[in-house]
Scaffold this active site. Sequence first.
Site, short mmCIF file in Angstrom:
data_model
loop_
_atom_site.label_atom_id
_atom_site.label_comp_id
_atom_site.label_asym_id
_atom_site.label_seq_id
_atom_site.Cartn_x
_atom_site.Cartn_y
_atom_site.Cartn_z
CE LYS A 158 -3.68 -0.34 2.70
NZ LYS A 158 -4.35 -0.63 4.14
N GLY A 164 -8.29 6.87 -1.59
CA GLY A 164 -9.45 6.48 -2.70
C GLY A 164 -9.25 5.16 -3.16
N GLY A 165 -8.58 4.30 -2.41
CA GLY A 165 -8.37 2.85 -2.95
C GLY A 165 -7.34 2.74 -3.92
CG HIS A 208 -15.15 -0.70 5.82
ND1 HIS A 208 -13.91 0.13 5.01
CD2 HIS A 208 -15.66 0.52 6.58
CE1 HIS A 208 -13.81 1.31 5.69
NE2 HIS A 208 -14.77 1.64 6.50
CE LYS A 237 -16.15 3.62 3.69
NZ LYS A 237 -15.88 4.81 4.67
CG ASN A 289 -11.46 8.78 6.45
OD1 ASN A 289 -10.38 8.78 5.72
ND2 ASN A 289 -12.30 7.63 6.23
NE ARG A 291 -12.66 12.55 4.48
CZ ARG A 291 -13.73 11.67 4.43
NH1 ARG A 291 -14.80 11.55 4.69
NH2 ARG A 291 -13.19 10.50 3.80
#
Length: 447
Positions: A158, A164-165, A208, A237, A289, A291
């Site tokens: 990764k 964003g994957g 998830h 999602k 995240n 936010r």
Amino acid sequence: MFQKILIANRGEIALRVLRACKELGIKTVVVHSTADADAMHVRLADESVCIGPPPSRDSYLNIHQIVAACEITGADAVHPGYGFLSENAKFADILAAHNITFIGPSGDHIRIMGDKIEAKRTAKRLGIPVVPGSDGAVSEEKEAKRVAAEIGYPVIIKASAGGGGRGMKVARTEADLEVALATARSEAGAAFGDDAVYIEKYLEKPRHIELQVFGDGAGRGVHFGERDCSLQRRHQKVWEEANSPALNEEERARIGGICANAVADLGYSGAGTIEFLYENGEFYFIEMNTRLQVEHPVTEAITGIDLVHEQIRVASGGGLSVRQEDIKFNGHAIECRINAEDPRTFTPSPGTITHFHTPGGLGIRVDSGVYSGYRIPPYYDSLIGKLIVHGRNRVECMMRLRRALDEFVVDGIKTTLPLFRDLVGNSDIANGDYDIHWLEKYLAKTE
Ligand code: ADP
């Protein structure tokens, strides 16, 4: 409390934040591109400032224009919504330097969580369970092989700067690893300007599950339970629920407690989401995240607490309105993301909405900025609305969702509504029996 908040976003989330400001008696300013002059949030705001042409980099990502709009209108705080500048540490720092409050955490906390290697290291230090893997960036093939042998194949490579994957590669054998490492590094370099990558154990069938947390910035942290966002397509999602059909009360309290303590220890301020993969009863941190999330309304539905009110309260120094013991989970909620896309191919379908009729009744919430006659501009995300349904339990919620989907009418463009009408009648979904790969497999099967 703030006198005037500038909303640096568009679409349904701009309207969502505007509603919260109105309820708190705070004046609103919205900024918009020339493509959004007719948007609902522009019509409903007290003031609006056009900040540039349609492309996001010239408007919604243009920090100078947004700061200038704050100064012209006298806004004392900025709500960034999600996406755009919501996780931009530099933006938070620049606002602070102008004595304008960024409704979100400090620039430093955004920076830590934006660097996935640093985020994972921090999570580990705070007692959050993480996916077994390399202890930082890996650039040498020899070291990659050593780490992979230690944790066992399959592994996933990764990008530290990923999002964003993108920039992820799976290696199932040592022979795959060499190619995977090289491609992951070059893709990360091209996409993010940073080729640092790290290695993790690849989980085969996880869910998830993410925890909604809040810190008051003064050492107090709470959690608002979890959301299950396992139904994804290309790491995006599609359908989210609270609580997760897979967790029991004890697991919820345990992981929630760990997350609440972590944000408290960090001195974190505002809303955050700690994302996990969950497999065989174990949680593995993947990212945080810093936010508000698209799917926050399912948490609001089952807790009865307005999370944007809480964000504004915390940012203004008023602290959280609730203690952990005040946060109770009531029933079940599901959100469907309605995109202006072909429901089979998922290609965007911008254009004019000729007719728009939303469902209503007990337990139904529709967050959307569109209306009959609205022209969807082709420049932005294809999310046009969210249907959020609440019931006393998951069965009631699903029955109500089926009814609400039948009532929903969007004419003139293609939307993902037909996909949800299929999903709500599927037995795996009814049983809550799905993992992060379920939707992709289902779509491939029904092609
Ligand atoms: P991004 O920031 O790009 O969204 P994440 O770390 O959140 O990246 O991962 C995105 C998705 O990639 C996850 O939701 C999951 O589907 C998959 N993924 C990430 N890490 C792993 C892993 N260790 N094992 C299996 N799947 C993973």
